[in-house]
Design a protein around this motif. Structure first.
Motif, PDB file in Angstrom:
ATOM      1  N   UNK A 219       0.750  -1.282  -0.047  1.00 56.44           N
ATOM      2  CA  UNK A 219      -0.066   0.062   0.056  1.00 56.44           C
ATOM      3  C   UNK A 219       0.813   1.412   0.054  1.00 56.44           C
ATOM      4  N   UNK A 220       1.985   1.305  -0.113  1.00 54.03           N
ATOM      5  CA  UNK A 220       2.959   2.344  -0.040  1.00 54.03           C
ATOM      6  C   UNK A 220       2.804   3.049  -1.469  1.00 54.03           C
ATOM      7  N   UNK A 221       2.615   4.435  -1.376  1.00 53.31           N
ATOM      8  CA  UNK A 221       2.637   5.297  -2.566  1.00 53.31           C
ATOM      9  C   UNK A 221       4.002   5.478  -2.953  1.00 53.31           C
ATOM     10  N   UNK A 222       4.299   5.137  -4.388  1.00 53.21           N
ATOM     11  CA  UNK A 222       5.727   5.203  -4.904  1.00 53.21           C
ATOM     12  C   UNK A 222       5.916   6.410  -6.058  1.00 53.21           C
ATOM     13  N   UNK A 223       4.890   7.348  -6.106  1.00 49.14           N
ATOM     14  CA  UNK A 223       4.793   7.988  -7.097  1.00 49.14           C
ATOM     15  C   UNK A 223       6.024   8.900  -7.449  1.00 49.14           C
TER      16      UNK A 223
END
Length: 271
Positions: A219-223
Motif C-alpha cells: 500500500x505504499x505510494x511510490x509516485x
C-alpha cells in the motif's frame, strides 16, 4: 494496465532512442544528444543490442517506459509518418514526444486511480481529468508544443494526493500506527531491512541503493520515487500505489519479492 499506457515498440519509430539525450553515467556508457540516433539503432527502428543492454551499460534503456507515448506520437499524432522521411518533421516529432510521454504517464496513474474501490467517491473527478488528458495527447503537433504541462499537472496532483490518502489509510490502520515524517530528506543507501512501511507516502523519495530486503511495502505510494539499485529482495509490495514498470526495472529483487499484479517481474532479477 491497458496497452494504451504501455510501450509498444513495434508500432513506434524508436523515438526514445533518438529524441532523448543522456550523459555518460552508471545508466549509459557514453553521451548522446537530443535528436541524435543511438549508435545501436538499426534502419528498421530496432536495437542491435536489445538482448544485452544491461551487460553493455545501458541500464537506463532497460528501465525506461514511455507509457505508450511512442506509438501514440508515431501512429496517431503523425499518422504513421516516419521521422526519417523529413528532417524538419523529425525535429518537431522529437520535441512532441517527451510532452506526450508526460501526459501518458499521467494517464497511467489516472487509470490506476479510477479502478480503486477506495477512490469511488472521486471517480467522477478522476474520469474528467483522464478524458481531458487523453484529449491533449491527440491534438496537432503545434497544439501539443504549446501546452503548459506544469499547469495541467497542477490540476491533477491534488486528486492524486486525495486518492493516495484515502487508499493508504486502510494499510496504516493495519500497521504500527499513523504515518510518520521522515527524519531525513531521502533514503539513499539506507538500511531499511525488515522495516514495516505499510501505507507510507514515499512520493518523490530517493531510495537509490537502499536495502529494502524483506520489508513490508504494501500500500505504499511510490509516485515519482527513485528506486534505482534499491534491493527489494523478499519485500512485499502487494497493493503498492502508483508503482511503474520503469521503477521496478531499475531496482533489484528476487523470486520472493511480491509485486502488484499490474507490474511484471523483470527478467534480470533471476532467482
Amino acid at each position: 494496465m491497458e496497452s494504451d499506457v504501455k510501450s509498444d515498440c513495434l508500432n513506434c519509430f524508436a523515438l526514445c532512442c533518438v529524441s532523448l539525450p543522456y550523459m555518460k553515467s552508471t545508466d549509459f556508457p557514453y553521451d548522446k544528444g537530443s535528436g541524435e540516433p543511438c549508435r545501436h539503432l538499426c534502419s528498421n527502428h530496432r536495437c542491435s543490442i536489445h538482448g544485452s543492454l544491461r551487460e553493455k551499460g545501458f541500464q537506463g534503456c532497460v528501465s525506461y517506459e514511455c507509457f505508450g507515448a511512442g506509438q501514440k506520437v508515431s501512429q496517431v499524432v503523425y499518422k504513421g509518418k516516419d521521422w526519417r522521411e523529413d528532417s524538419r518533421m523529425a525535429e518537431e516529432m522529437f520535441s512532441v514526444f517527451p510532452i506526450v510521454q508526460q501526459l501518458h504517464e499521467m494517464l497511467f496513474y489516472l487509470k490506476q486511480a479510477i479502478e480503486l474501490e477506495e477512490a469511488k467517491d472521486l471517480k467522477l473527478d478522476i474520469q474528467t481529468l483522464y478524458d481531458l488528458t487523453y484529449t491533449l495527447t491527440i491534438k496537432t503537433p503545434e497544439e501539443i508544443l504549446a501546452l503548459d504541462i506544469e499547469a495541467h499537472r497542477s490540476k491533477i496532483n491534488p486528486v492524486f494526493i486525495k486518492v493516495s490518502d484515502v487508499y493508504r489509510s486502510k494499510y496504516r490502520k493495519k500497521g504500527k500506527g499513523s504515518e510518520t515524517k521522515k527524519k531525513r530528506p531521502d533514503y539513499i543507501g539506507a538500511n531499511l531491512t525488515n522495516v514495516d512501511m505499510k501505507g507510507q507516502n514515499l512520493r518523490g523519495t530517493f531510495l537509490i541503493a537502499a536495502n529494502l530486503t524483506n520489508s513490508d511495502l504494501r500500500g505504499v505510494d511510490f509516485i515519482g520515487a527513485d528506486l534505482r539499485d534499491a534491493d527489494l529482495s523478499g519485500a512485499n509490495l502487494a497493493g503498492a500505489l502508483f508503482l511503474t514498470q520503469s521503477q521496478i526495472q531499475s531496482a533489484k529483487g528476487d523470486k520472493a519479492t511480491v509485486l502488484p499484479d499490474y507490474v511484471e517481474r523483470p527478467g534480470h532479477w533471476g532467482s
